[in-house]
Design a protein around this motif. Sequence first.
Motif, mmCIF file in Angstrom:
data_model
loop_
_atom_site.group_PDB
_atom_site.id
_atom_site.type_symbol
_atom_site.label_atom_id
_atom_site.label_comp_id
_atom_site.label_asym_id
_atom_site.label_seq_id
_atom_site.Cartn_x
_atom_site.Cartn_y
_atom_site.Cartn_z
ATOM 1 N N ARG A 67 -2.552 -12.281 -6.501
ATOM 2 C CA ARG A 67 -3.356 -13.505 -6.408
ATOM 3 C C ARG A 67 -3.849 -13.975 -7.763
ATOM 4 N NH1 ARG A 67 -6.510 -10.607 -2.337
ATOM 5 N NH2 ARG A 67 -5.649 -11.053 -0.283
ATOM 6 N N ASN A 68 -3.764 -13.129 -8.760
ATOM 7 C CA ASN A 68 -4.465 -13.472 -10.003
ATOM 8 C C ASN A 68 -3.629 -13.225 -11.250
ATOM 9 O OD1 ASN A 68 -4.604 -10.719 -9.475
ATOM 10 N ND2 ASN A 68 -6.591 -10.458 -10.425
ATOM 11 N N ASN A 69 -2.459 -13.841 -11.301
ATOM 12 C CA ASN A 69 -1.582 -13.670 -12.462
ATOM 13 C C ASN A 69 -1.896 -14.635 -13.604
ATOM 14 O OD1 ASN A 69 -0.048 -11.501 -11.702
ATOM 15 N ND2 ASN A 69 1.428 -12.728 -10.579
ATOM 16 N N ASP A 104 0.844 -1.190 0.000
ATOM 17 C CA ASP A 104 0.000 0.000 0.000
ATOM 18 C C ASP A 104 0.890 1.255 0.000
ATOM 19 O OD1 ASP A 104 -1.680 2.080 0.544
ATOM 20 O OD2 ASP A 104 -2.717 1.096 2.214
ATOM 21 N N PRO A 105 0.760 2.106 -1.007
ATOM 22 C CA PRO A 105 1.632 3.289 -1.066
ATOM 23 C C PRO A 105 1.417 4.248 0.101
ATOM 24 C CG PRO A 105 -0.111 3.433 -2.723
ATOM 25 C CD PRO A 105 -0.185 2.052 -2.139
ATOM 26 N N VAL A 106 0.197 4.255 0.643
ATOM 27 C CA VAL A 106 -0.081 5.173 1.752
ATOM 28 C C VAL A 106 0.746 4.772 2.986
ATOM 29 C CG1 VAL A 106 -1.906 6.083 3.252
ATOM 30 C CG2 VAL A 106 -2.370 5.647 0.836
ATOM 31 N N VAL A 107 0.948 3.482 3.141
ATOM 32 C CA VAL A 107 1.796 3.005 4.238
ATOM 33 C C VAL A 107 3.274 3.200 3.876
ATOM 34 C CG1 VAL A 107 2.399 1.011 5.688
ATOM 35 C CG2 VAL A 107 0.042 1.292 4.848
ATOM 36 N N ALA A 108 3.614 2.845 2.657
ATOM 37 C CA ALA A 108 5.022 2.914 2.235
ATOM 38 C C ALA A 108 5.576 4.327 2.319
ATOM 39 C CB ALA A 108 5.160 2.387 0.810
ATOM 40 N N MET A 109 4.721 5.329 2.138
ATOM 41 C CA MET A 109 5.226 6.712 2.087
ATOM 42 C C MET A 109 5.448 7.319 3.464
ATOM 43 S SD MET A 109 1.814 8.676 0.670
ATOM 44 C CE MET A 109 2.612 10.257 0.331
ATOM 45 N N GLN A 110 5.009 6.612 4.494
ATOM 46 C CA GLN A 110 5.212 7.173 5.830
ATOM 47 C C GLN A 110 6.692 7.201 6.184
ATOM 48 O OE1 GLN A 110 2.477 4.913 8.232
ATOM 49 N NE2 GLN A 110 0.754 5.745 7.065
ATOM 50 N N GLU A 111 7.040 8.190 6.952
ATOM 51 C CA GLU A 111 8.443 8.436 7.244
ATOM 52 C C GLU A 111 9.145 7.232 7.864
ATOM 53 O OE1 GLU A 111 10.777 12.015 9.362
ATOM 54 O OE2 GLU A 111 8.726 12.435 8.757
ATOM 55 N N GLU A 112 8.420 6.511 8.735
ATOM 56 C CA GLU A 112 9.063 5.407 9.450
ATOM 57 C C GLU A 112 9.167 4.126 8.596
ATOM 58 O OE1 GLU A 112 6.326 6.980 10.221
ATOM 59 O OE2 GLU A 112 4.698 5.639 10.778
ATOM 60 N N SER A 113 8.581 4.141 7.423
ATOM 61 C CA SER A 113 8.637 2.922 6.589
ATOM 62 C C SER A 113 10.052 2.677 6.081
ATOM 63 C CB SER A 113 7.679 3.052 5.401
ATOM 64 O OG SER A 113 6.358 3.000 5.877
ATOM 65 N N TYR A 114 10.365 1.399 5.959
ATOM 66 C CA TYR A 114 11.701 0.990 5.506
ATOM 67 C C TYR A 114 11.871 1.385 4.037
ATOM 68 C CZ TYR A 114 15.765 -2.046 4.952
ATOM 69 O OH TYR A 114 17.023 -2.519 4.734
ATOM 70 N N PRO A 115 12.942 2.084 3.692
ATOM 71 C CA PRO A 115 13.061 2.548 2.297
ATOM 72 C C PRO A 115 13.441 1.427 1.317
ATOM 73 C CG PRO A 115 14.957 3.258 3.572
ATOM 74 C CD PRO A 115 14.052 2.546 4.538
ATOM 75 N N LYS A 170 -8.472 -5.963 -12.077
ATOM 76 C CA LYS A 170 -7.660 -5.524 -10.944
ATOM 77 C C LYS A 170 -6.642 -6.617 -10.637
ATOM 78 C CE LYS A 170 -7.985 -4.289 -6.058
ATOM 79 N NZ LYS A 170 -8.846 -4.143 -4.873
ATOM 80 N N ILE A 171 -5.377 -6.213 -10.481
ATOM 81 C CA ILE A 171 -4.399 -7.180 -9.977
ATOM 82 C C ILE A 171 -4.480 -7.097 -8.457
ATOM 83 C CG2 ILE A 171 -1.990 -7.905 -9.977
ATOM 84 C CD1 ILE A 171 -1.619 -6.351 -12.574
ATOM 85 N N GLU A 172 -4.819 -8.222 -7.851
ATOM 86 C CA GLU A 172 -5.038 -8.228 -6.399
ATOM 87 C C GLU A 172 -3.754 -8.629 -5.685
ATOM 88 O OE1 GLU A 172 -8.406 -8.481 -4.925
ATOM 89 O OE2 GLU A 172 -9.667 -8.969 -6.655
ATOM 90 N N TYR A 173 -3.264 -7.783 -4.823
ATOM 91 C CA TYR A 173 -2.052 -8.106 -4.072
ATOM 92 C C TYR A 173 -2.417 -8.509 -2.647
ATOM 93 C CZ TYR A 173 0.338 -5.951 -7.956
ATOM 94 O OH TYR A 173 0.789 -5.654 -9.221
ATOM 95 N N ASP A 174 -1.812 -9.586 -2.239
ATOM 96 C CA ASP A 174 -1.991 -10.052 -0.869
ATOM 97 C C ASP A 174 -0.993 -9.277 -0.011
ATOM 98 O OD1 ASP A 174 -1.381 -11.538 1.470
ATOM 99 O OD2 ASP A 174 -2.427 -13.246 0.594
ATOM 100 N N SER A 175 -1.483 -8.489 0.940
ATOM 101 C CA SER A 175 -0.567 -7.609 1.663
ATOM 102 C C SER A 175 0.383 -8.390 2.576
ATOM 103 C CB SER A 175 -1.320 -6.547 2.437
ATOM 104 O OG SER A 175 -2.185 -7.161 3.340
#
Lengths: 740, 159
Positions: free
Chosen positions: A669-671, A137-148, A658-663
């Motif tokens: 899930r659907n390739n 999820d980009p909203v999580v990834a963009m948070q400052e504490e997320s691992y780069p 939609k390509i569904e990603y399992d977080s």
Amino acid sequence: MKDYNIIGKKVPIVDAELKVTGQFKYTDDLKLPGMLYAQVLFSPVPHARIKSLDTSAAEALPGVRAVATYKNSSRVKFNSTTRLRTQEWISNECVFDDTVRFVGDRVAAVAADSLAIAKQALRLIRVEYEELPHYVDPVVAMQEESYPIHGSSNIVGKICQNAGDVDKGFEESDYIFEDTYTTPAVHHGAIETHAAIANFDAKGKLTVISPNQNIFGTRIILSRIFGLPMSRIRVITPGMGGAFGGKLEATLEPVVAELARQTGRPVKLTYNRRETMLSTRTRHATVITIKTGVRKDGTIVAQDLKVISNTGAYAGSAMNVVGAMSNKVFKAYKIPNMRFTGYPVHTNTPSAGAMRGYGSPQVFFAQQCQLLKISKALRIDFAELQIKNMMDSDGFDQRSGKSIGNPRPKDCLRRALELKKNWEPLSDEGGKYSIGVGMALGCHGSSTCDAHLDQVCIMIKMNEDSSCIMYTGTHEMGQAAITAQMQVVSEILNLPLHMIDVVYSDTDVCGWTVGDFSSRGIYVTVHAAKKAAEAARAAILRVAATMMQEDEADLELGPNDVYSKVSGKRVERCQVMDYAQQVLNEDIICSATYHATDSPPPYGVHIARVRVENSTGKVEVTDYIAVHDVGKVINRLGAEGQIEGAVHMGIGYALCEKIEYDSAYGKARNNSFRNYKMLKASEMPRLQLDFIEKYEPTGPFGAKSISECAVVPSAPAVINAVCNALGIEIKNIPYHVTEQ
Amino acid sequence: MEKIELNINGEDVTVEVERNWTLLYVLREILNLTGAKPGCNTGDCGACKVIIDGEAVNSCLVHAVRVQGKAIETVEGLSINGKLHPLQQAFIDCGAVQCGYCTPGMLMSAKALLDKNRTPSEDEIREAIGNNLCRCTGYYKIIEAIQRAAKMMGEVKVE
């Protein structure tokens, strides 16, 4: 408008006869003598450092000729969507790396005598991974504490655009609406999967054959990776089995070239559907927050768009797609105060790249759906609200005040409403169905000039019998741009199509061009073909004037002869060519370069009617109208085909793709086509389409583009129809009843 | 490896195959008949359709050893003595061909339909190409082309 012989007519696509007889050779259909077969080992984990990598058993397998990994391959970082040598775009991808960043990232590649041996070798490669935190999820990834995932932050960059004073505009508004919409990652769905063949010949020249929309850009990338001058690299695209942006970027080409370098043999790599979906490109998933200020009468005073786009593991198209998105929104409506802020964000999903619409489908979905909501809140008819705010024909870019040509969104809307009168009444079958009609506007561009140089060089070589060969760097992927170029040559040289042949997309033979994207096929490349043909025409008439001792200005080019309008004297065209060759000792070879300095937006208005089965919530699109402002239709079959295909893609975007990603596992899930739903023939609506042909002053023959624009209004038209049928708001696509 | 005999477009050919090789693989890689296309290898896109004993079949799902003695038709056999089949001509004229990758499979599904039913309804056509995906055309011009070919075949007798 002027009457043309062949411009504007229904002309079948070049090579159609080869395609219907199964004789057209796509990349995977080709075999070179001594060719090896390659397979790629993909990462099974979303983010990890490679702790250990043992390829010895694979290398020892009889028939294995090379195992390429980060240990023995070029580590040059590149940007897979490079177009110009001077561009300094973010480059954070290499052929293989010691870190994997998504499930499907390349770990190793094997070249072997047969596909079966290559597959067997993959199973012998031992890899230990040290897993790292991962994000879907980009909203999580963009948070400052997320691992780069790269560098120090997952935010790749920030794109800001502004017109007027948005904050003041909101103060002046009677009502303000703020909503957040999401759009998914989707698969391009070209029926041809990705493939590439590479060979280093005896003099060390690398030839790569692949379905690729950007041969000259790919040459730059290969030149950097292998440290070769461009004269030692040849990239050829034999024609693509569909692309839609998915083949813009260099994906398999560097891998197969690395294997060819290591083995000294030709190598072919073909991804199957699963591999193509797993490891090539997707459309950017987005989260779009849109805040709109309106007056009571429906006038839009201010609009503020904030976009977070999931660009996946590598930065190839990160800045470009959001940048393009930011350009489009200022050209649809007369909104004096408008602001766009976009953040492409890295996550551990496959890299997002170009896909038909290049940012527009996402942002117009949000904007068009919110506009419907506003029209309901204000109790203003949606069409009326649209007309009130749509760009007029003297419209301009809201940021710069610069003219945008001859925009005709209002004509599209009016024509679409006329066509709607043809609809038969649709019964709800005693309350079994809810029926709704939805509308949307979309726009796009006609060239890349808002982002970078847009230029193309086309060459025409005349033969002794007055037939000719056209050389064009344009790529053939079904969009009929080359067909349109040939029509123009046919029109201007007054030659039937069978007297014209074409050599296309070969970096050694053709003049330089930007790749085929940005819907530049008609607006830019046809312009170049027109210039080249005019030069060839002038050269023929110049020779004829000398031969006939006539004034050049009095001469006309007939289908078989050159004649003087004044004296009536005539000579056969082939005699003129013989005269050039044998008396003047000249070859007639003309090239012309066209540099686009404008990108007039084409517009489209779509209206969809849906019926929703009340017991199941299943949505069926029953009727559809698409009207597009294209300036001038160059090839009616091609232009209609672009819209028809776009409707397919747009309805899918709205309702099922939609390509569904399992977080938890960072995995799709659907390739496969089994699990990734594209519409079948029985699911397509009844369609009416039409064109608004109002001369675009900067375009060739008055034309602007069509291909990408055609997909832009589609999903919001369908979603607005579902909203109207059910009296609900929909903010996330695709819309499935089970998920909302 | 095993020697088998296949009847392809009316000709008997002998090929050596592994038991797990699909017909699609044998056509493309052994016989160089690359008209049938690999779009998915799971039987979901129809680009590899050939006709086997009158039925349109995904050749990616059929083992070559299982189709000995059956009549196999591929897109390469559709035109006769250089004359295009009405379906091929109609696909060109109607603009049913864009990128062309689904075209061979579409043609074979359409031929299997028209061989059995010379006057198919639009729904029957949609059903006949229901296992063929196309990303370029929205299927509109393909359906129109099949209708036009049916009409041509009604008017002109085809061997």
